[in-house]
Design a protein around this motif. Structure first.
Motif, PDB file in Angstrom:
ATOM      1  N   GLN A  51      59.905   8.297  26.953  1.00 44.65           N
ATOM      2  CA  GLN A  51      61.184   7.594  26.863  1.00 44.65           C
ATOM      3  C   GLN A  51      62.206   8.149  27.854  1.00 44.65           C
ATOM      4  O   GLN A  51      62.912   7.391  28.527  1.00 44.65           O
ATOM      5  N   VAL A  52      62.294   9.478  27.938  1.00 43.55           N
ATOM      6  CA  VAL A  52      63.279  10.074  28.845  1.00 43.55           C
ATOM      7  C   VAL A  52      62.924   9.770  30.293  1.00 43.55           C
ATOM      8  O   VAL A  52      63.789   9.425  31.106  1.00 43.55           O
ATOM      9  N   THR A  53      61.647   9.886  30.634  1.00 45.42           N
ATOM     10  CA  THR A  53      61.211   9.580  32.002  1.00 45.42           C
ATOM     11  C   THR A  53      61.532   8.145  32.372  1.00 45.42           C
ATOM     12  O   THR A  53      62.107   7.869  33.437  1.00 45.42           O
ATOM     13  N   ARG A  54      61.189   7.216  31.504  1.00 45.33           N
ATOM     14  CA  ARG A  54      61.434   5.807  31.811  1.00 45.33           C
ATOM     15  C   ARG A  54      62.920   5.492  31.871  1.00 45.33           C
ATOM     16  O   ARG A  54      63.360   4.691  32.715  1.00 45.33           O
ATOM     17  N   ALA A  55      63.706   6.122  30.994  1.00 45.75           N
ATOM     18  CA  ALA A  55      65.154   5.887  31.017  1.00 45.75           C
ATOM     19  C   ALA A  55      65.757   6.403  32.319  1.00 45.75           C
ATOM     20  O   ALA A  55      66.603   5.738  32.930  1.00 45.75           O
ATOM     21  N   ARG A 213      75.363   7.820  39.196  1.00 45.53           N
ATOM     22  CA  ARG A 213      75.889   8.026  37.848  1.00 45.53           C
ATOM     23  C   ARG A 213      76.372   9.465  37.716  1.00 45.53           C
ATOM     24  O   ARG A 213      75.741  10.390  38.256  1.00 45.53           O
ATOM     25  N   LEU A 214      77.474   9.656  36.994  1.00 52.72           N
ATOM     26  CA  LEU A 214      78.030  10.992  36.862  1.00 52.72           C
ATOM     27  C   LEU A 214      77.111  11.898  36.043  1.00 52.72           C
ATOM     28  O   LEU A 214      76.687  11.556  34.945  1.00 52.72           O
ATOM     29  N   GLN A 284      60.639  16.168  38.099  1.00 51.58           N
ATOM     30  CA  GLN A 284      60.488  16.290  36.648  1.00 51.58           C
ATOM     31  C   GLN A 284      61.487  15.356  35.956  1.00 51.58           C
ATOM     32  O   GLN A 284      62.522  15.786  35.449  1.00 51.58           O
ATOM     33  N   TRP A 285      61.140  14.087  35.905  1.00 50.16           N
ATOM     34  CA  TRP A 285      62.049  13.081  35.354  1.00 50.16           C
ATOM     35  C   TRP A 285      62.184  13.170  33.847  1.00 50.16           C
ATOM     36  O   TRP A 285      63.064  12.517  33.268  1.00 50.16           O
ATOM     37  N   GLU A 286      61.361  13.946  33.170  1.00 53.18           N
ATOM     38  CA  GLU A 286      61.464  14.026  31.713  1.00 53.18           C
ATOM     39  C   GLU A 286      62.597  14.937  31.241  1.00 53.18           C
ATOM     40  O   GLU A 286      62.780  15.158  30.038  1.00 53.18           O
ATOM     41  N   TYR A 287      63.381  15.457  32.184  1.00 52.97           N
ATOM     42  CA  TYR A 287      64.531  16.296  31.841  1.00 52.97           C
ATOM     43  C   TYR A 287      65.765  15.413  31.656  1.00 52.97           C
ATOM     44  O   TYR A 287      66.022  14.516  32.469  1.00 52.97           O
ATOM     45  N   LYS A 288      66.544  15.667  30.627  1.00 58.90           N
ATOM     46  CA  LYS A 288      67.721  14.843  30.327  1.00 58.90           C
ATOM     47  C   LYS A 288      68.910  15.270  31.199  1.00 58.90           C
ATOM     48  O   LYS A 288      69.822  15.960  30.759  1.00 58.90           O
ATOM     49  N   ARG A 289      68.877  14.808  32.434  1.00 61.97           N
ATOM     50  CA  ARG A 289      69.905  15.196  33.408  1.00 61.97           C
ATOM     51  C   ARG A 289      71.283  14.649  33.065  1.00 61.97           C
ATOM     52  O   ARG A 289      72.305  15.231  33.448  1.00 61.97           O
ATOM     53  N   TYR A 290      71.335  13.541  32.336  1.00 61.74           N
ATOM     54  CA  TYR A 290      72.613  12.895  32.037  1.00 61.74           C
ATOM     55  C   TYR A 290      73.072  13.119  30.592  1.00 61.74           C
ATOM     56  O   TYR A 290      73.862  12.348  30.070  1.00 61.74           O
ATOM     57  N   ARG A 291      72.568  14.149  29.952  1.00 62.57           N
ATOM     58  CA  ARG A 291      72.840  14.269  28.521  1.00 62.57           C
ATOM     59  C   ARG A 291      74.301  14.614  28.204  1.00 62.57           C
ATOM     60  O   ARG A 291      74.779  14.326  27.097  1.00 62.57           O
ATOM     61  N   GLU A 296      82.032  12.443  26.360  1.00 66.87           N
ATOM     62  CA  GLU A 296      81.918  13.599  25.473  1.00 66.87           C
ATOM     63  C   GLU A 296      82.948  14.648  25.854  1.00 66.87           C
ATOM     64  O   GLU A 296      83.558  15.282  24.992  1.00 66.87           O
ATOM     65  N   ALA A 297      83.166  14.832  27.156  1.00 68.88           N
ATOM     66  CA  ALA A 297      84.135  15.824  27.618  1.00 68.88           C
ATOM     67  C   ALA A 297      85.542  15.481  27.167  1.00 68.88           C
ATOM     68  O   ALA A 297      86.337  16.359  26.814  1.00 68.88           O
TER      69      ALA A 297
END
Length: 309
Positions: A51-55, A213-214, A284-291, A296-297
């Motif tokens: 899911q994370v990779t595809r997103a 994307r930020l 490594q696209w399975e890392y949540k770079r945009y989490r 949130e800030a």
């Protein structure tokens, strides 16, 4: 029940260590064949990674068709599987074998020229290809210092530390003491390694564009550059499937040398994008770079510390 989780984690760590040791002497062609068998299973059975990779791929490659992104997802998880299988090779394999597996080195002159000018070198090493092979090469050819955060499975720490230090690399903690060590190494005109694509803790980064994307991006780099006038390069070990690796050093986006943290962070992300362009499947696209998000800030009491591009 109280002791169940520690025992489970210890068993997991022993199993991983045993896998690394058993695969350390295998041919890279064998490890790649295993990765091609296991990778599609990871893509099919591991919901989180899939899911994370595809997103992420949908976010950064919106113009590609769903079928193209699905194929890239499978390829990416196969490469991530290969990296895991190759860790024993990088950390425990006979050093001569690891060295000869590096078939090409491109851009070494960027490091040599900087040191000839009396400048240290900051190597931005994203999660691409096999970054442990990059560490092996750097620590064998230059005085090299890198930040190190112990793994969640504490039992693996001595194995990982020994593997990364076996060619002379100096590992320093991810805290102010580690930053001080990086500064000293740069002032000695040595090389240091930084992970440019890990999401930092709140207060240690700014929001800057990554594929439009930020993304919350660390601000350590401009601090090191401002105090040392070091040269910045991007370094990766591109996998040549089943054969070996090609080391690539790329000149950094010029924005990394700007004192403004948002501008510098934008340059850092551009450097990561340039490395990914070598072969998007090896990132490594399975890392949540945009989490972490700007929204949130805004809800945090110390929002004034965060800057939005």
């Amino acid at each position: 029940m109280a002791g169940g989780e520690p025992r489970s984690r210890a068993f997991q760590a022993r199993a991983i260590a045993l896998m690394w040791r058993s695969l350390a002497g295998r041919r890279l062609s064998t490890l790649w064949r295993l990765a091609r068998l296991i990778g599609p299973l990871v893509e099919r059975l591991s919901r989180r990674e899939r899911q994370v990779t595809r997103a992420n791929l949908a976010e950064v490659y919106p113009s590609r068709s769903p079928a193209e992104r699905s194929q890239l997802s499978r390829q990416s998880l196969t490469h991530s599987t290969a990296t895991m299988l190759e860790l024993g090779f990088a950390w425990m394999g006979e050093p001569g074998r690891v060295e000869t597996s590096i078939l090409e080195v491109h851009g070494r002159e960027l490091l040599d020229e900087a040191r000839a000018e009396g400048r240290g070198v900051i190597v931005l090493a994203p999660h691409f290809g096999n970054w442990e092979v990059l560490n092996f090469w750097l620590s064998g050819h230059f005085p090299f210092t890198a930040m190190y955060e112990p793994p969640k499975l504490a039992q693996l720490d001595p194995i990982i530390r020994k593997g990364r230090e076996r060619r002379g690399a100096s590992l320093v903690p991810t805290n102010p003491r580690g930053v001080a060590a990086l500064l000293k190494a740069l002032k000695r005109t040595e090389a240091v390694g930084i992970l440019p694509d890990q999401v930092p803790s709140w207060g240690s980064g700014v929001f800057a564009p990554f594929y439009g994307r930020l993304a919350y991006t660390a601000t350590l780099l401009p601090k090191l550059v401002a105090r040392t006038e070091a040269r910045v390069v991007t370094g990766v070990a591109l996998r040549l499937p089943g054969r070996g690796f090609a080391i690539h050093f790329l000149a950094a986006d010029t924005r990394v040398y700007v004192a403004d943290e948002v501008t510098s962070a934008s340059g850092v992300n551009a450097c990561v994008e340039a490395a990914i362009a070598l072969d998007p499947a090896q990132y490594q696209w399975e890392y949540k770079r945009y989490r972490k998000t700007p929204e949130e800030a805004e809800g945090r009491p110390d929002f004034k510390r965060f800057r939005i591009y």
